[in-house]
Design a protein around this motif. Structure first.
Motif, mmCIF file in Angstrom:
data_model
loop_
_atom_site.group_PDB
_atom_site.id
_atom_site.type_symbol
_atom_site.label_atom_id
_atom_site.label_comp_id
_atom_site.label_asym_id
_atom_site.label_seq_id
_atom_site.Cartn_x
_atom_site.Cartn_y
_atom_site.Cartn_z
ATOM 1 N N THR A 137 0.974 -1.307 0.084
ATOM 2 C CA THR A 137 -0.201 0.147 0.014
ATOM 3 C C THR A 137 0.972 1.479 0.046
ATOM 4 O OG1 THR A 137 -1.595 -1.204 1.157
ATOM 5 C CG2 THR A 137 -1.682 1.341 0.996
ATOM 6 N N SER A 138 1.838 1.214 0.831
ATOM 7 C CA SER A 138 2.802 2.283 0.760
ATOM 8 C C SER A 138 3.548 2.672 -0.469
ATOM 9 C CB SER A 138 4.028 2.343 2.043
ATOM 10 O OG SER A 138 4.539 0.999 1.899
ATOM 11 N N LEU A 139 3.716 1.378 -1.098
ATOM 12 C CA LEU A 139 4.581 1.428 -2.428
ATOM 13 C C LEU A 139 3.687 2.180 -3.463
ATOM 14 C CD1 LEU A 139 7.236 0.734 -4.176
ATOM 15 C CD2 LEU A 139 6.311 -1.478 -4.259
ATOM 16 N N SER A 140 2.442 1.772 -3.190
ATOM 17 C CA SER A 140 1.588 2.358 -4.238
ATOM 18 C C SER A 140 1.468 3.853 -3.994
ATOM 19 C CB SER A 140 0.118 1.603 -4.280
ATOM 20 O OG SER A 140 -0.279 1.809 -2.928
ATOM 21 N N ILE A 141 1.173 4.279 -2.843
ATOM 22 C CA ILE A 141 1.141 5.786 -2.576
ATOM 23 C C ILE A 141 2.307 6.456 -3.029
ATOM 24 C CG2 ILE A 141 0.980 7.379 -0.807
ATOM 25 C CD1 ILE A 141 -0.681 5.418 0.994
ATOM 26 N N TRP A 142 3.500 6.090 -2.732
ATOM 27 C CA TRP A 142 4.737 6.985 -3.212
ATOM 28 C C TRP A 142 4.927 6.614 -4.754
ATOM 29 C CZ3 TRP A 142 7.552 10.126 -0.628
ATOM 30 C CH2 TRP A 142 7.566 10.234 0.634
ATOM 31 N N GLY A 143 4.561 5.730 -5.435
ATOM 32 C CA GLY A 143 4.496 5.552 -6.740
ATOM 33 C C GLY A 143 3.598 6.718 -7.722
ATOM 34 N N TRP A 144 2.216 6.363 -7.075
ATOM 35 C CA TRP A 144 1.400 7.499 -7.679
ATOM 36 C C TRP A 144 1.805 8.964 -7.459
ATOM 37 C CZ3 TRP A 144 -1.894 6.121 -11.341
ATOM 38 C CH2 TRP A 144 -2.527 4.974 -11.400
ATOM 39 N N GLY A 145 2.426 9.383 -6.372
ATOM 40 C CA GLY A 145 2.720 10.503 -6.225
ATOM 41 C C GLY A 145 3.790 11.164 -6.840
ATOM 42 N N SER A 146 4.806 10.123 -7.173
ATOM 43 C CA SER A 146 5.896 10.411 -7.949
ATOM 44 C C SER A 146 5.476 10.637 -9.413
ATOM 45 C CB SER A 146 7.000 9.540 -7.826
ATOM 46 O OG SER A 146 7.481 9.207 -6.340
ATOM 47 N N LEU A 147 4.456 9.834 -9.832
ATOM 48 C CA LEU A 147 4.091 9.848 -11.152
ATOM 49 C C LEU A 147 3.268 11.139 -11.407
ATOM 50 C CD1 LEU A 147 3.504 8.617 -14.089
ATOM 51 C CD2 LEU A 147 1.487 7.643 -13.136
#
Length: 952
Positions: free
Chosen positions: A1-11
């Motif tokens: 879940t945390s990985l998905s949050i940082w991923g979408w934020g960076s994108l």
């Protein structure tokens, strides 16, 4: 879940940067800031408009009005200062306004400007103060012009001075009654003075103001504030800052230094010396002051100065004639030092000597014949007191009454004879009045009903009664009985013989200046003390010593005039004769020179011919010369004649014939200033009135002792006669009944009252007589003495004033008061004040207090000057000792600064009461002095004495 949050934020961040570029983040932050700021501005404007609407709605409900003082003050400050116009007119007289303006200017400069300019450069405040002062002076001047100053200067001022002197005299008496030697007598005198003041004033005492500097400053502040309230406009008085400034300037800058100077004893002494600077100091007066001084400081100061002069004279290198002069000066200084040492020693040991008691027990005194006593004012009062003590007053009063009757009868008969020559007949009326007067004398002194009755031969009394009943009265009708009464007083041991042994006789000699302090010995140091020496102490003998000197060969006296010259003293030119005197004693021989004027010879001749009538036919004094009396030939001729006069006077046969003459001769030839017995005016008056003086002096007033019933009878008789007889009756009544009868000393106690009561019905309206009699009463304490003497003095003053000025004297005094208050004199006083405080326009520095020795010598010089300036005529009227004590009492009164302050404040208070009569100043002064400690103690004593009576 945390990985998905940082991923979408960076994108999302990468896509934002690719789409909008790298600066898009800054734009975004700027937009947010603008949004927030805009919201804040909108909120502020909306709140402000709503608040104003709310305040507008609430303005008239419960909030106070907004202040307008501050904006108005700011507006006034922004305006330019307007110049203040000052009217320099103050009193309406330019000669007064000019020095007054200078005084105001100097006062502001030295008391305000020197510190005010350090705070502000604005001069409006100073101008406002100046304007306020000028307004007060204008009001003061207007009040002064409306005031009648004549009662203040002629009545209130004199009364206050007399009251002050009376309080001082009573304080001295109280201290003398205590009899103990106090450590600080000056402080005790001040305390006693204020005790007597509160007893006399009843409602006020000024002890705090005069003795406490703090209370004095407070009193002056309160007084100045009251004056400012009266003189300033209400608006200026309400300005506290300006009022306090003006109050301090007046109280501490002007009034306090002025009062301190006026009350300084040293300043008063210097002023006294300056006033009588034309009078030369007399050696005899100086030595009398030294011998009478009770102040050790004075004696030490004189001794130190004499020692200093002595050292200087001994250091001189002289030869010839100057050496004799220096030796005489050295001997004089040695004698002064010796007298000072002896006096200091007696004062320190407390062995004070009553000269009168000492003389009474010492030995032989001068003999004054009874006939001389009866015709001398001063001597007669002492003899009268003695006769009253012994119960023989009826004899003396009878003798005096007969003398007065004889003089009056002679005058009335002479008037009757002159009127008969003019065809006016009043024989029966005049003789009836004289017979009534003669019967009055008989009834009071010689009849069986008389009390006290004159004890005389009954045959003479019966003969007199027979004469009164069957013959017309004559001036000589009582002569036989009067002669018997005189012989009785002369021979009876109860009267004149005992009087010569009484202390009253010694006091009489002291008043006649015939009593010298006798020389006595036996001091603690073994050295004798001579109270009457010359500079060499052996040249002069006291009067008692001379009375023991025989006139034979034991003591031989020779004198001759060795030289004569002309002297110029203060513009007066006169001849001076140098008399060389040789005196040979069994064991010694002395020689000295003395200097006499012709007027001294003339006075001496008059004196001895009055005392020794047989000398008038033997001694002939060279006559006077009006013109060219300084010519050398005339002076040599007069020198020869005076030498012949001296040789005849010093003849041994002459001395043996008149043993008492030696006293007068020695006194005349002593090496001292000659003290004249009578002045020129008195001698001229004697020449004019001698035919009547011997019979009328001191006795005409005694006739008033005839009973009052006789006066009423004579008044009724004269009322029934015609106009001429009524006038004659009034003349006789004035001669007989003008003065009250002879009485003993009055015991009414006037001591605890002021000197403001009228002296007499016929005195109070006569300004100079009232002033002179009041001052003589208080200075010489006449009310404590025989009232007969006081009445004689009053009559003498009345005659003197009438003879000198007549009825215009009151007008002259009123004119003099007007002159004193004139613009010229007021301007002169203001100028003197200005020059004293601001000499040359600069504030005077505080004068350093002079050295104590200098102040003490100034006191001695002041007393010497006062004694020297006293006229000899005054001594003949009231007595030499009384005159001396009175003058020294007045001088001593001024030697206490606290008492001087009291007198200055009294004068100031009376001045303000006169100037503002409607402002109730007496009540104000009572309140200002209400904190007096003496007043509080007096009220406590008064309450304690009244409490028992109230309880009863």
């Amino acid at each position: 879940t945390s990985l998905s949050i940082w991923g979408w934020g960076s994108l999302g961040l990468v896509l934002f940067l690719v789409t909008f570029g790298p600066f898009a983040i800054f734009y975004f932050a700027f937009y947010i800031l603008c949004f927030v700021g805009g919201g804040f501005v909108v909120t502020l404007l909306f709140g402000k408009s709503n608040s104003e609407k709310y305040l507008e709605q609430c303005e008239h409900s419960f909030l106070p009005c907004t202040s307008v003082g501050i904006p108005k003050c700011i507006e006034e400050m922004k305006r330019e200062a307007r110049p203040i116009k000052i009217d320099r007119r103050l009193t309406g007289a330019n000669i007064i306004d000019e020095p007054l303006q200078q005084v105001i200017q100097f006062s502001l400069r030295d008391y305000v400007q020197y510190w005010y300019y350090t705070l502000s450069d604005d001069e409006s405040f100073l101008l406002e103060i100046r304007q306020a002062l000028q307004y007060a002076l204008v009001q003061f001047s207007a009040r002064s012009k409306e005031t009648d100053w004549q009662p203040y200067f002629t009545t209130r001022l004199v009364d206050d001075f007399g009251t002050h002197l009376r309080v001082f005299r009573k304080a001295q008496q109280r201290i003398a009654e205590k009899g103990d030697q106090m450590k600080d007598q000056a402080e005790e005198l001040v305390d006693t003075f204020f005790e007597v003041e509160v007893e006399m004033e009843k409602e006020v005492c000024r002890d705090l103001v005069c003795t406490s500097p703090k209370d004095e400053e407070g009193f002056l502040r309160d007084l100045c504030e009251v004056l400012l309230y009266i003189l300033l406009p209400p608006g200026d008085f309400q300005n506290k800052i300006m009022r306090y400034f003006v109050r301090e300037i007046l109280s501490r800058g002007i009034l306090l230094p002025l009062i301190n100077q006026l009350s300084d004893p040293d300043y008063i002494n210097q002023y006294v010396i300056w006033m009588i600077r034309d009078s030369n100091c007399n050696y005899e007066a100086f030595m009398n002051i030294i011998k009478l001084s009770d102040n050790i400081g004075e004696l030490e100061a004189v001794k130190d100065k004499a020692s200093e002069e002595l050292q200087y004279l001994r250091s001189l290198d002289t030869a010839g004639d100057d050496i004799n002069t220096i030796k005489n000066q050295i001997n004089s200084l040695l004698y002064v030092i010796k007298v000072c040492d002896s006096r200091i020693q007696r004062l320190q040991s407390g062995k004070e000597i009553d000269t009168v008691k000492l003389a009474a027990n010492f030995g032989k005194l001068c003999t004054v014949p009874l006939d001389h006593i009866l015709v001398d004012n001063v001597a007669l009062q002492f003899f009268m007191d003695y006769m009253q003590q012994t119960g023989g007053q009826a004899h003396l009063f009878f003798w005096m009454t007969v003398e007065g009757y004889r003089v009056t009868a002679q005058q009335q008969l002479e008037v009757l004879q002159s009127r008969q020559k003019d065809g006016k007949h009043q024989t029966n009326q005049t003789k009836g009045l004289l017979r009534a007067a003669a019967f009055g004398v008989y009834e009071q002194y010689l009849s069986e009903k008389a009390s006290p009755r004159v004890n005389i031969d009954d045959n003479l009394v019966a003969k007199l009664a027979e004469t009164l009943n069957h013959e017309d009265p004559t001036p000589e009708i009582f002569d036989d009985i009067q002669r018997k009464v005189y012989e009785l007083m002369l021979r009876d041991e109860r009267f004149y013989p005992s009087f010569k042994q009484n202390v009253l006789y010694v006091r009489m000699l002291a008043e006649l200046d015939m009593l010298k302090d006798p020389s006595f010995r036996g001091s603690d140091d073994g050295e004798g003390e001579s109270f009457n020496g010359s500079p060499t102490s052996s040249i002069n003998l006291s009067l008692d010593d001379l009375s023991n000197v025989p006139s034979d060969e034991t003591v031989q006296l020779h004198a001759y005039i060795s030289d004569t010259g002309v002297c110029n003293d203060h513009g007066k030119t006169y001849a001076l004769y140098a008399i060389t005197v040789h005196r040979r004693n069994p064991n010694s021989e002395e020689m000295w020179k003395t200097y006499r004027r012709y007027s001294d010879f003339h006075d001496f001749h008059m004196r001895i011919t009055e005392q020794f009538e047989n000398l008038a036919n033997i001694l002939k004094l060279p006559g006077k010369k009006t013109f060219n009396n300084m010519d050398r030939e005339f002076l040599e001729k007069r020198k020869k004649d005076l030498n012949a006069y001296l040789q005849l006077l010093l003849n041994p046969e002459m001395m043996k014939a008149s043993p008492a003459l030696a006293h007068y001769v020695y006194d005349f030839l002593e090496n001292k200033a000659y003290s004249k017995g009578k002045g020129d005016f008195a001698r001229k008056m004697d020449t004019f009135v001698n035919p009547l003086r011997n019979s009328m002096r001191n006795v005409s007033n005694a006739v008033k002792s005839i009973p009052d019933s006789l006066a009423e009878g004579m008044t009724k008789m004269s009322d029934n006669m015609g106009k001429m007889s009524e006038r004659l009756g009034q003349d006789i009544k004035q001669s007989f009944f003008k003065v009250p009868p002879l009485i003993q000393k009055t015991y009414s106690d006037p001591d605890h009252c002021r000197v403001a009561a009228p002296i007499d019905d016929n005195v109070d309206d006569n300004i100079p007589l009232r002033v002179m009699l009041l001052l003589m009463d208080e200075v010489f304490d006449l009310k404590e003495r025989n009232q007969w003497l006081r009445r004689n003095i009053k009559n003498l003053l009345q005659q003197l004033i009438r003879a000198t000025y007549g009825d215009t004297i009151n007008r002259k005094i009123v004119d003099h008061v007007d002159w004193m208050t004139s613009p010229e004199q007021v301007a002169d006083a203001v100028k003197r004040f200005r020059d004293a405080f601001w000499p040359n326009g600069i504030l005077a520095e505080t004068v350093p207090r002079r050295d104590k020795a200098i102040r003490m010598r100034t006191r001695v010089a002041g007393k010497t000057k006062l004694l020297e300036v006293m006229p000899d005529e005054l001594k003949h009227i009231i007595g030499a000792e009384t005159t001396r004590k009175g003058i020294l009492r007045v001088f001593e009164m001024f030697q206490h600064s606290q008492l001087n302050k009291r007198m200055v404040y009294v004068f100031l208070e009376r001045f303000l009461e006169t100037l503002f009569p409607q402002n109730k100043f007496p009540e104000l002064f009572n309140k200002l002095h209400s904190r007096s400690k003496q007043m509080q103690r007096y009220k406590q004593r008064l309450h304690s004495t009244q409490a028992p009576s109230l309880q009863k």
